[in-house]
Write a protein that holds these residues in place. Sequence first.
Motif, PDB file in Angstrom:
ATOM      1  N   ARG A 276      21.380  47.009   9.754  1.00 30.01           N
ATOM      2  CA  ARG A 276      22.520  46.244  10.253  1.00 30.01           C
ATOM      3  C   ARG A 276      22.320  45.852  11.728  1.00 30.01           C
ATOM      4  O   ARG A 276      22.619  44.720  12.115  1.00 30.01           O
ATOM      5  N   ALA A 277      21.789  46.778  12.520  1.00 30.97           N
ATOM      6  CA  ALA A 277      21.537  46.463  13.926  1.00 30.97           C
ATOM      7  C   ALA A 277      20.482  45.374  14.053  1.00 30.97           C
ATOM      8  O   ALA A 277      20.608  44.463  14.896  1.00 30.97           O
ATOM      9  N   ALA A 281      21.017  41.621  15.671  1.00 32.71           N
ATOM     10  CA  ALA A 281      20.196  41.172  16.791  1.00 32.71           C
ATOM     11  C   ALA A 281      19.520  39.843  16.491  1.00 32.71           C
ATOM     12  O   ALA A 281      19.212  39.068  17.411  1.00 32.71           O
ATOM     13  N   LEU A 282      19.277  39.567  15.225  1.00 34.97           N
ATOM     14  CA  LEU A 282      18.645  38.313  14.815  1.00 34.97           C
ATOM     15  C   LEU A 282      19.662  37.221  14.498  1.00 34.97           C
ATOM     16  O   LEU A 282      19.289  36.124  14.063  1.00 34.97           O
ATOM     17  N   ASN A 283      20.937  37.519  14.716  1.00 34.81           N
ATOM     18  CA  ASN A 283      22.028  36.570  14.421  1.00 34.81           C
ATOM     19  C   ASN A 283      22.029  36.147  12.956  1.00 34.81           C
ATOM     20  O   ASN A 283      22.287  34.982  12.630  1.00 34.81           O
ATOM     21  N   LYS A 377      16.037  51.352  18.390  1.00 33.96           N
ATOM     22  CA  LYS A 377      17.058  52.041  19.196  1.00 33.96           C
ATOM     23  C   LYS A 377      17.930  52.924  18.329  1.00 33.96           C
ATOM     24  O   LYS A 377      18.248  54.056  18.693  1.00 33.96           O
ATOM     25  N   VAL A 378      18.322  52.409  17.169  1.00 33.08           N
ATOM     26  CA  VAL A 378      19.141  53.215  16.250  1.00 33.08           C
ATOM     27  C   VAL A 378      18.377  54.445  15.803  1.00 33.08           C
ATOM     28  O   VAL A 378      18.913  55.567  15.800  1.00 33.08           O
ATOM     29  N   PHE A 379      17.113  54.239  15.425  1.00 35.26           N
ATOM     30  CA  PHE A 379      16.313  55.364  14.947  1.00 35.26           C
ATOM     31  C   PHE A 379      16.099  56.399  16.043  1.00 35.26           C
ATOM     32  O   PHE A 379      16.273  57.605  15.814  1.00 35.26           O
TER      33      PHE A 379
END
Length: 384
Positions: A276-277, A281-283, A377-379
Amino acid sequence: MYENILRHPGPTPIPKRLELAMCKHIISHRTPEFVELYQETVNLVNPIFGTEQEILFLPSGGTAALEAAAVNTVSAGDNVVVITVGAFGDYFVSICEQHKFQVHKLEKAWGEACTAQELREFLQHAPKIKAVFMTYNETSTGILNPIEELAKVVREETDALVIVDGVSCIGGVAAKMDEWGIDILVTGSQKALMLPPGLSLVAVSKRAWQVIEANHTQTYYLNLLSYKSWAEKGMTPNTPAITLLYGLNEVCKLIAEEGGIEQTAERHDVMKNMVRAAMNALNIELLTDDAYASPTITAIKAPQGIALGDFLAHLKSKYHLDFAGGLGPLQGEIFRFGHMGYCFPSDILQAVSLIEAALQDFNYDFTAGAGILAAQKVFLKSTK
């Protein structure tokens, strides 16, 4: 010929360890060796369902298990509620209508979950209901219904059984059948359980057995009382999927080695958030909001300005990355990114990287590396 990277919502990739387990020498299902395998596997799989009840093994796909749950508990003319939030909720509707149940359909738009309050209001205006059918994880939309809350409402408002389709999530999410008051919970082998298709699992509460015993179903092959009777001997009434039981036994050991179903569910939640992140980020727009997003599958809309069919075909032919398309009204509108079972954060990073490569091929306007960085970043946050 290169193998494709399978990121479908089922069938899903199979670990080599499970393939080897399923290559064991075949045994008869009427031997002490099979009884030992059967009983050990039941004990190993119980924590994944969150139940102390006997779990039955049907040599079938998940749809047969859904039908077994219906025809063993309900008779023609009985009133039932079916919560449908997509294609597989509609499966339950079709099964119930086929058997001439009086179906009261609580239908939500594809991409939305059913809330506890919506179900409460619906039940308060329904006639006496014998069973409420609901889908835990809706594969067609990437929605995770709040099953614990919905089951609680059913118990508070009715005497109906709570019957749950967990086909595309059991083994990848928390499931506390006994604690939540679920009466029948079913799943299939080819999703989060990392096995080939052909085995379904059915867990039945004591309350549901009382209803089943009084129902006198006409079905033969899917008669759960027959499975229950044979289970007491550590066997099945008909020839079971023996090789898949070998595999399921090994699946349970893998989950235990990871730290139990709680840790496995946490991994799936991290992968969901990574996907999802990355798309944000890729719009690239997501079908569902964060509140009810599935940990095992994410529904993603077509990147703006790109024909989705061309994009998916290009990903598969050039990068060997294979996603599932949309179903029903979402066909051609979304693709479905499966991240369940034998899938890890490194696989998410690989898939996002290849998505970015394909986006560049289509001259999509984005900052290269943005999706990968967001997923990383999430990971990394999850490992602290």
